[in-house]
Design a protein around this motif. Structure first.
Motif, mmCIF file in Angstrom:
data_model
loop_
_atom_site.group_PDB
_atom_site.id
_atom_site.type_symbol
_atom_site.label_atom_id
_atom_site.label_comp_id
_atom_site.label_asym_id
_atom_site.label_seq_id
_atom_site.Cartn_x
_atom_site.Cartn_y
_atom_site.Cartn_z
ATOM 1 N N VAL A 338 0.763 -1.274 0.042
ATOM 2 C CA VAL A 338 -0.150 0.102 -0.102
ATOM 3 C C VAL A 338 0.894 1.175 -0.033
ATOM 4 O O VAL A 338 1.770 1.336 0.826
ATOM 5 N N PRO A 339 0.641 2.163 -1.032
ATOM 6 C CA PRO A 339 1.368 3.499 -1.052
ATOM 7 C C PRO A 339 1.464 4.023 0.538
ATOM 8 O O PRO A 339 0.376 4.147 0.952
ATOM 9 N N ASP A 340 2.524 4.530 1.002
ATOM 10 C CA ASP A 340 2.476 5.342 2.228
ATOM 11 C C ASP A 340 2.051 4.863 3.248
ATOM 12 O O ASP A 340 1.595 5.105 4.193
ATOM 13 N N ALA A 341 2.126 3.479 3.228
ATOM 14 C CA ALA A 341 1.507 2.770 4.337
ATOM 15 C C ALA A 341 2.389 3.192 5.681
ATOM 16 O O ALA A 341 1.588 3.108 6.737
ATOM 17 N N ILE A 342 3.601 3.008 5.676
ATOM 18 C CA ILE A 342 4.340 3.196 6.762
ATOM 19 C C ILE A 342 4.198 4.539 7.244
ATOM 20 O O ILE A 342 4.077 5.010 8.711
ATOM 21 N N SER A 343 4.308 5.747 6.516
ATOM 22 C CA SER A 343 3.896 7.007 6.933
ATOM 23 C C SER A 343 2.214 7.231 7.824
ATOM 24 O O SER A 343 2.324 7.923 8.531
ATOM 25 N N ILE A 344 1.567 6.576 6.806
ATOM 26 C CA ILE A 344 0.000 6.520 7.585
ATOM 27 C C ILE A 344 0.040 5.942 9.069
ATOM 28 O O ILE A 344 -0.600 6.398 10.028
ATOM 29 N N LEU A 345 0.828 4.817 9.069
ATOM 30 C CA LEU A 345 0.774 4.083 10.461
ATOM 31 C C LEU A 345 1.684 4.966 11.476
ATOM 32 O O LEU A 345 1.296 5.128 12.716
ATOM 33 N N VAL A 346 2.692 5.918 10.748
ATOM 34 C CA VAL A 346 3.362 6.713 11.969
ATOM 35 C C VAL A 346 2.592 7.797 12.242
ATOM 36 O O VAL A 346 2.516 8.120 13.352
ATOM 37 N N ASP A 347 1.619 8.530 11.354
ATOM 38 C CA ASP A 347 0.956 9.506 11.473
ATOM 39 C C ASP A 347 -0.095 9.234 12.718
ATOM 40 O O ASP A 347 -0.543 10.008 13.549
ATOM 41 N N VAL A 348 -0.643 7.731 12.918
ATOM 42 C CA VAL A 348 -1.357 7.354 13.703
ATOM 43 C C VAL A 348 -1.180 7.493 15.103
ATOM 44 O O VAL A 348 -1.702 8.020 16.067
ATOM 45 N N LEU A 349 0.535 7.647 15.424
ATOM 46 C CA LEU A 349 0.900 7.919 16.636
ATOM 47 C C LEU A 349 0.747 9.304 16.938
ATOM 48 O O LEU A 349 1.044 9.860 18.311
ATOM 49 N N ASN A 350 0.649 10.115 16.018
ATOM 50 C CA ASN A 350 0.721 11.484 16.167
ATOM 51 C C ASN A 350 -0.573 12.314 16.316
ATOM 52 O O ASN A 350 -0.760 13.041 17.322
ATOM 53 N N TRP A 351 -1.611 11.792 15.814
ATOM 54 C CA TRP A 351 -2.984 12.396 15.720
ATOM 55 C C TRP A 351 -3.931 11.831 16.534
ATOM 56 O O TRP A 351 -5.003 12.275 17.105
ATOM 57 N N THR A 352 -3.600 10.654 17.167
ATOM 58 C CA THR A 352 -4.753 9.983 17.969
ATOM 59 C C THR A 352 -4.172 9.820 19.434
ATOM 60 O O THR A 352 -3.068 9.800 19.833
ATOM 61 N N ASP A 353 -5.053 10.145 20.284
ATOM 62 C CA ASP A 353 -4.844 9.951 21.764
ATOM 63 C C ASP A 353 -5.406 8.717 22.264
ATOM 64 O O ASP A 353 -5.470 8.517 23.780
ATOM 65 N N SER A 354 -5.971 7.854 21.531
ATOM 66 C CA SER A 354 -6.454 6.782 21.996
ATOM 67 C C SER A 354 -5.413 5.573 22.464
ATOM 68 O O SER A 354 -4.654 5.443 21.784
ATOM 69 N N PRO A 355 -5.418 5.142 23.494
ATOM 70 C CA PRO A 355 -4.474 4.228 24.078
ATOM 71 C C PRO A 355 -4.561 2.839 23.323
ATOM 72 O O PRO A 355 -3.373 2.423 22.754
ATOM 73 N N GLY A 356 -5.654 2.717 22.949
ATOM 74 C CA GLY A 356 -5.676 1.216 22.164
ATOM 75 C C GLY A 356 -5.299 1.545 20.911
ATOM 76 O O GLY A 356 -4.559 0.559 20.200
ATOM 77 N N CYS A 357 -5.299 2.474 20.086
ATOM 78 C CA CYS A 357 -4.733 2.895 18.567
ATOM 79 C C CYS A 357 -3.409 2.990 18.998
ATOM 80 O O CYS A 357 -2.707 2.468 18.126
ATOM 81 N N GLN A 358 -2.907 3.729 19.908
ATOM 82 C CA GLN A 358 -1.332 3.787 20.139
ATOM 83 C C GLN A 358 -0.870 2.489 20.052
ATOM 84 O O GLN A 358 0.425 2.197 19.517
ATOM 85 N N GLU A 359 -1.243 1.565 20.992
ATOM 86 C CA GLU A 359 -0.767 0.145 21.246
ATOM 87 C C GLU A 359 -0.910 -0.540 20.193
ATOM 88 O O GLU A 359 0.269 -1.286 19.901
ATOM 89 N N LYS A 360 -1.773 -0.558 19.361
ATOM 90 C CA LYS A 360 -1.672 -1.521 18.127
ATOM 91 C C LYS A 360 -0.991 -0.838 17.026
ATOM 92 O O LYS A 360 -0.283 -1.535 16.426
ATOM 93 N N ALA A 361 -0.934 0.386 16.721
ATOM 94 C CA ALA A 361 -0.139 0.987 15.715
ATOM 95 C C ALA A 361 1.395 0.613 16.101
ATOM 96 O O ALA A 361 2.048 0.178 15.299
ATOM 97 N N SER A 362 1.688 0.891 17.452
ATOM 98 C CA SER A 362 2.987 0.639 17.826
ATOM 99 C C SER A 362 3.598 -0.952 17.382
ATOM 100 O O SER A 362 4.544 -1.082 17.230
ATOM 101 N N TYR A 363 2.500 -1.684 17.824
ATOM 102 C CA TYR A 363 2.691 -3.054 17.527
ATOM 103 C C TYR A 363 2.851 -3.503 16.089
ATOM 104 O O TYR A 363 3.914 -4.162 15.784
ATOM 105 N N ILE A 364 2.167 -3.034 15.341
ATOM 106 C CA ILE A 364 2.505 -3.143 13.842
ATOM 107 C C ILE A 364 3.719 -2.485 13.267
ATOM 108 O O ILE A 364 4.618 -3.399 12.642
ATOM 109 N N LEU A 365 4.117 -1.481 13.927
ATOM 110 C CA LEU A 365 5.424 -0.768 13.597
ATOM 111 C C LEU A 365 6.613 -1.603 13.943
ATOM 112 O O LEU A 365 7.686 -1.786 13.472
ATOM 113 N N MET A 366 6.398 -2.050 15.368
ATOM 114 C CA MET A 366 7.330 -2.949 15.855
ATOM 115 C C MET A 366 7.906 -4.137 15.158
ATOM 116 O O MET A 366 8.808 -4.361 14.800
#
Length: 511
Positions: A338-366
């Motif tokens: 998917v084009p810019d998939a990494i950038s989109i996942l990194v942006d999730v860490l920036n714009w969301t304050d949801s603990p669940g979203c941050q934990e899951k996005a960091s897991y995918i990136l990890m």
């Protein structure tokens, strides 16, 4: 007054002074003959009662009584009167002997009546369920429809009734009603099956075993498109049935995944928000089983999920599905495609304050950072370091651990790059004098100046990278502070703050 003592019959019955001053056995014998049998039995009973009670426990003051004659010259008839008076006193100060037994009997009768009423109620409910199941098994369409509605209502209210209805044979006729062309009958049977399966794994397995999945797909693939309410009920059934592990491979390989993906994408705007949520949850259940991932990847679900991450209502469910997919090589490959998939996942860490979203996005990136160097480079280019630094300070415990692991992976890569750069330069200048002091480099031709400039150029890239990371972190923190302070979105920091941002080093990172 002589107190009565334990089992002292003589002091009670014959306790009097002989007028002649003698208490011979003959006197006692003459008194014995003057009693009737009933009077004697009563006196013996009272004596034993008096003595027994004083033997085993202390009476209260109200319960104490004296057993004696009114004077030293009391006659036998006077003794009888005394006993009658004592009996009257006992009846006044004590309840009748059978009063407590009567209360106990009343309580037992009440409990028995309640048990009988409850048993009768259960018997009536059982008879009613038998009647409903019999109507389901009949051929009258209207009665079947009404019976299905009754099953839906009963199964919704009581968990125990779900098992009872299934044991009575309600599931096969309900599944058979899916073949009917009447929409109302289909909806009644679908929601009856849905309620029967809630919280009952045995019913879930039984519904799939009798062929419900095949009939659900048959409804979807019919020549006439199913009604929107029917489609929503089918999605809800797939969600309930997919919660059971033994049903996951059956549903995944049946062809239900494309239908669920179409419901999520909602390209024709026919799916309700509830149907989309149910479809996402059903896909998540199916993605838990590894063999179902190939069926999911055959659709265009992954690009849709990655590009829909900005939707706050479903972002966490999307990340849950991607977390199951990224665990496999095929899933990681699909995400990277998917084009810019990494950038989109990194942006999730920036714009969301949801603990669940941050934990899951960091897991995918990890996971992606741990597997390939290319993904790590893409993360660095997307500015992930500042987001990770912030996450290690402000995130949940789980998010902090995952962010720290990603930073560790990136730090290892950076150390390798630095060692390689210094190793190449060192190999080219082994025979040259070491520069850095005033005596080690010749001054007449300006060689010392050129050497120091070369060293500064070598370190400039590192300094620039650190400076850029610090500035990004400061700016991100400032945006969060502005957001939490509810300041206007067009708030502009002062020139003094800008000067601090441009001149700060890594030692002055703000919290």
């Amino acid at each position: 007054m002589a107190k009565c003592h334990q089992n002292d019959v003589g002091s009670l019955v014959l306790g009097h002074h002989d007028p002649t001053g003698s208490a011979t056995g003959g006197g006692h014998f003459r008194l014995w003959n003057t009693f009737s049998a009933s009077s004697f039995r009563r006196i013996i009973f009272d004596a034993v009662s008096c003595g027994g009670s004083s033997r085993y426990h202390h009476r209260h003051r109200d319960d104490d009584f004296s057993c004696s004659s009114s004077s030293s010259s009391t006659t036998i008839s006077d003794s009888g009167n005394l006993k009658e008076k004592q009996g009257q006193g006992d009846s006044e100060s004590h309840p009748k002997p059978n009063a407590r037994s009567e209360k106990l009997s009343d309580l037992l009768n009440i409990a028995e009546s309640e048990i009988n009423a409850e048993t009768k109620k259960k018997e009536e409910a059982l008879e009613e369920m038998k009647r409903i199941v019999k109507e389901l098994q009949g051929e009258d369409l209207e009665k079947q429809k009404m019976a299905a509605s009754n099953v839906r209502k009963l199964a919704k209210e009581d968990l125990e009734l779900r098992g009872t209805l299934a044991m009575l044979g309600a599931i096969p006729p309900l599944v058979g009603m899916l073949d009917l062309e009447d929409v109302h009958s289909q909806i009644a049977s679908l929601y009856a099956l849905l309620n029967l399966g809630i919280g009952n794994d045995a019913n879930k397995a039984a519904i799939v075993k009798v062929g419900a999945v095949h009939k659900l797909l048959k409804l979807i693939e019919s020549s006439t498109a199913p009604d929107s309410s029917v489609s929503e009920a089918i999605v809800a059934n797939f969600l309930g049935l997919s919660a059971l592990d033994s049903n996951k491979p059956i549903i995944g390989s049946s062809g239900a995944v494309p239908f669920l993906v179409r419901t999520v994408e909602n390209l024709e705007n026919k799916s309700s928000p509830q149907a989309k949520q149910d479809a996402l949850r059903a896909l998540y259940n199916l993605s838990i089983y590894p063999n179902n991932i190939s069926f999911i990847l055959e659709t265009d679900l992954v690009p849709f999920l990655v590009n829909t991450l900005g939707d706050m209502e479903i972002s966490e469910r999307i990340l849950s599905i991607l977390s199951n997919l990224v665990y496999t090589p095929e899933g990681r490959k699909a995400i990277n495609a998917v084009p810019d998939a990494i950038s989109i996942l990194v942006d999730v860490l920036n714009w969301t304050d949801s603990p669940g979203c941050q934990e899951k996005a960091s897991y995918i990136l990890m996971i992606m950072a741990h597997k390939t160097y290319v993904d790590r480079q893409a993360m660095i280019e997307a500015g992930i370091v500042s987001s990770l630094l912030e996450l290690t300070l402000l995130g949940t415990t789980l998010a902090q651990k995952r962010a720290s692991r990603i930073l560790e992976c990136l730090r290892v890569d950076k150390g390798k790059q630095v060692s390689q750069n210094y190793g190449g330069n060192l190999g080219a200048t082994v025979s040259a004098p070491i520069c850095g002091s005033s005596s080690s480099c010749p001054k007449p031709d300006g060689g010392g100046k050129e050497c120091s400039e070369e060293e500064e150029d070598m370190m400039s890239d590192e300094k620039k990278a650190v400076k850029q990371l610090v500035q990004q972190s400061l700016q991100n923190n400032m945006r969060k502070i502005v957001k939490r302070a509810n300041l206007p979105q067009d708030f502009v920091p002062s020139e003094h703050l800008k000067s601090l941002t441009s001149s700060s080093t890594s030692k002055s990172l703000p919290f």
